[in-house]
Design an enzyme around this catalytic site. Structure first.
Site, PDB file in Angstrom:
ATOM      1  N   LYS A 224       0.821  -1.213   0.000  1.00 51.35           N
ATOM      2  CA  LYS A 224       0.000   0.000   0.000  1.00 51.35           C
ATOM      3  C   LYS A 224       0.853   1.260   0.000  1.00 51.35           C
ATOM      4  CE  LYS A 224      -3.816  -2.364   2.308  1.00 51.35           C
ATOM      5  NZ  LYS A 224      -4.474  -2.688   3.584  1.00 51.35           N
TER       6      LYS A 224
ATOM      7  N   GLN B 216      -4.549  -0.896   9.589  1.00 51.45           N
ATOM      8  CA  GLN B 216      -4.405  -2.256   9.070  1.00 51.45           C
ATOM      9  C   GLN B 216      -4.965  -3.273  10.061  1.00 51.45           C
ATOM     10  OE1 GLN B 216      -3.223  -3.131   5.954  1.00 51.45           O
ATOM     11  NE2 GLN B 216      -3.888  -5.189   6.493  1.00 51.45           N
TER      12      GLN B 216
ATOM     13  N   ASP C 163     -11.181   3.079   3.957  1.00 50.97           N
ATOM     14  CA  ASP C 163     -11.548   1.668   3.925  1.00 50.97           C
ATOM     15  C   ASP C 163     -13.058   1.489   3.787  1.00 50.97           C
ATOM     16  OD1 ASP C 163      -9.529  -0.233   3.859  1.00 50.97           O
ATOM     17  OD2 ASP C 163      -9.102  -0.099   5.995  1.00 50.97           O
TER      18      ASP C 163
END
Length: 296
Positions: A54, A98, A121
């Site tokens: 990422k 994460q 997200d």
């Protein structure tokens, strides 16, 4: 005739190219650089790989990357304090924590602490609610990537019967909402569904996200169906470890019209959509129109 292989890597590269162009234009015309902050708590091996990918992709498209790697012993108070600082930082347009988190940290509390406008997200309850009621929202990256793959593969999804196997908050439920918005007839199933093979055989579009290797057999697939396999399962075969999906790829390929491979299907799209969400969040934050070809 063998099913066409849906090349998620190539489609993701095309999306990332458009994202790079949008980032350049934002800087050239407005002096704005989208910024993505990634928080990793602990040293989960899979998380290490995902975060590196990422961060690398963020930099490659010209966005600002803010990486925060915290020890596994980090308290919830300290983690929420960092999130509060990032919420208030005008250089940060997207925040990603994460998952999974160490067991002493509650993911729902952490996600709720992220500003909905920076929740790239798409997990915050505000974005979940907007999506479920058909309003503009930040959409979870993996389901969004699946939808883009379907749009690239099929002329139209209108009226198709879609089956989603898996009902997680991260993939299954938002995937069903996206398919409903495309005017599909949607069934949500899962590993405990009775007569699951019969349910799957109804699907013109089958999306699987249950995390069980080769759960979906070839004879569960409707002839001519399009199959999106979100599963990522690590198995040992012949003394070697490899990745496989939730679908028996070889068997399904003999029946389906098109199918995503694992790896190389949905995975690359997830990161590309994360970048797209960050650009969209940046534009929303400063009152600019979301760029064509990047916003969905």
């Amino acid at each position: 005739m063998a099913a066409a292989k849906i090349d998620g890597k190539a489609i993701a590269e095309g999306l990332q190219s458009r994202i790079g162009a949008a980032v350049s234009e934002l800087w050239r015309k407005h002096g704005i650089q989208p910024g993505l902050a990634v928080i990793q708590v602990g040293e989960d091996p899979a998380s290490e790989v995902y975060v590196r990918s990422k961060v690398r992709s963020t930099i490659e498209v010209g966005m600002a990357s803010f990486q925060h790697k915290l020890p596994a012993t980090t308290s919830e108070v300290d983690l929420l304090s960092l999130i509060a600082k990032l919420n208030a930082d005008p250089a940060v347009h997207g925040i990603l924590v994460q998952l999974p988190l160490p067991s002493h940290l509650k993911a729902s509390s952490v996600i709720r602490a992220i500003s909905p406008e920076k929740d790239v997200d798409g997990f915050h309850v505000s974005n979940v609610g907007l999506l479920s009621t058909g309003q503009k929202a930040i959409v979870p990256c993996t389901p969004l990537g699946c939808l883009i793959l379907l749009r690239e593969t099929l002329e139209s999804l209108v009226g198709l019967e879609a089956v989603v196997v898996g009902h997680s908050n991260i993939v299954g439920k938002p995937m069903a909402q996206l398919l409903l918005a495309e005017n599909c007839t949607v069934t949500v199933a899962h590993k405990e569904t009775r007569y699951l093979p019969e349910v799957c055989r109804r699907a013109d579009v089958l999306v699987t996200a249950v995390g069980r290797p080769a759960l979906i057999q070839g004879d569960w697939i409707k002839p001519g169906a399009t199959v999106i396999d979100v599963g990522i399962n690590r198995i040992t075969s012949g003394g070697k470890r490899r990745l496989v999906g939730d679908v028996d790829f070889e068997g399904a390929s003999k029946v389906a019209r098109a199918i995503t491979p694992v790896p190389g299907g949905v995975g690359p799209m997830t990161i590309a959509c994360l970048l797209a969400n960050t650009v969209s969040a940046c534009c929303d934050n400063v009152g600019l129109a979301r760029p064509d070809g990047v916003s969905f």
